[in-house]
Design a protein around this motif. Structure first.
Motif, short mmCIF file in Angstrom:
data_model
loop_
_atom_site.label_atom_id
_atom_site.label_comp_id
_atom_site.label_asym_id
_atom_site.label_seq_id
_atom_site.Cartn_x
_atom_site.Cartn_y
_atom_site.Cartn_z
N THR A 1 3.24 3.34 -2.91
CA THR A 1 1.94 3.68 -2.34
C THR A 1 1.28 4.83 -3.08
N SER B 1 -6.35 6.05 1.75
CA SER B 1 -5.56 5.23 2.68
C SER B 1 -4.13 5.09 2.18
N GLU C 1 -2.16 8.32 2.82
CA GLU C 1 -1.75 8.49 4.22
C GLU C 1 -0.53 7.64 4.54
N VAL C 2 -0.54 6.39 4.09
CA VAL C 2 0.61 5.52 4.32
C VAL C 2 1.82 6.03 3.53
N LEU D 1 -0.45 -1.91 6.22
CA LEU D 1 -0.91 -0.63 6.77
C LEU D 1 -2.03 -0.03 5.92
N ILE D 2 -1.90 -0.15 4.60
CA ILE D 2 -2.95 0.37 3.72
C ILE D 2 -4.26 -0.36 3.97
N ARG E 1 -5.70 0.75 7.30
CA ARG E 1 -6.23 2.12 7.22
C ARG E 1 -7.52 2.15 6.40
N GLU E 2 -7.59 1.32 5.39
CA GLU E 2 -8.81 1.27 4.58
C GLU E 2 -9.99 0.75 5.40
N ILE F 1 -10.43 1.14 8.59
CA ILE F 1 -10.84 2.26 9.44
C ILE F 1 -11.61 3.30 8.63
N ALA F 2 -11.13 3.57 7.40
CA ALA F 2 -11.79 4.55 6.54
C ALA F 2 -13.22 4.12 6.20
N GLU G 1 -15.30 4.83 9.24
CA GLU G 1 -15.54 6.28 9.33
C GLU G 1 -16.59 6.73 8.32
#
Length: 228
Positions: free
Chosen positions: A59, A84, A87-88, A208-209, A212-213, A215-216, A219
């Protein structure tokens, strides 16, 4: 939606297969511990610790690649991908260090020692914590992306150092891959259990990446809407 559901099913299947292979299929290890004792069942942590460490490296490697792509293109999508992945990667770092400590106690007699591998992996973790803290303190998206990309590439230089630390210095940490060639220093059943768990954690990490991406990106869209 169907692709995401299929991905989850495959990941779940690999996870169950990995647990079965690690706890039931792989043989009881005869690796020596402190004072000549045999590690036995405790060694099964190996099948979780190694894949977690692999995903930490993987990652962070993705984050470095996307950081480079951002600097080359100035496309903020690559900045969000890199953040992202970091974070992972930090999640996998915590899990890798934690499982490593659980293995170290019966193997070395202590939860932590300033071994070259442990020291470099801690510095790697702290470097990416600094990356995350930097992002949280910068409000301008362009400046945040530029500085994050630079820091991400600099911190990544510790990844190969961490990987090769057991060969560069005298280390207590075992070497999974032998010094010469790519031969694996484990028996075939152990290798099967290791590879199944590698597949599981790789699939889980990529999923998960991606989540999270997503969500990013949301945001970032809200951030742009809030600008005057």
């Amino acid at each position: 939606m169907r692709k995401r559901s299929a991905w989850l099913w495959i990941t779940g299947f690999l996870g169950l297969a990995g647990i079965w292979a690690a706890l039931l299929y792989a043989p009881r290890a005869q690796w020596p511990g402190p004072k000549g004792t045999v590690l036995g069942e405790v060694q099964r942590i190996f099948y979780f610790h190694v894949p977690l460490a692999w995903m930490m490296f993987f990652t962070f490697g993705l984050a470095a690649w996307w950081s480079f792509r951002y600097l080359a293109t100035r496309d903020l999508r690559f900045d969000l991908k890199a953040a992202s992945a970091v974070e992972v990667g930090l999640l996998f770092s915590v899990l890798a260090i934690g499982t490593g400590s659980l293995w170290a106690k019966p193997a070395w007699g202590v939860f932590w020692t300033w071994d070259p591998r442990l020291t470099t992996i801690l510095l790697l973790f702290l470097g990416y914590v600094a990356y995350a803290l930097l992002r949280s303190t910068l409000e301008d998206p362009e400046r945040r992306a530029r500085l994050s990309a630079i820091v991400g590439l600099v911190v990544f230089l510790n990844v190969p150092l961490t990987y090769f630390s057991v060969r560069l210095w005298r280390s207590l940490h075992p070497v999974v891959f032998l010094e010469k060639g790519s031969t694996v220093n484990v028996s075939p059943p152990m290798l099967v259990a290791l590879l199944v768990n590698l597949a599981f954690y790789t699939s889980l990490g990529l999923f998960l990446i991606r989540m999270r991406e997503r969500i990013a990106r949301m945001e970032h869209a809200l951030e742009l809407e809030g600008e005057p």
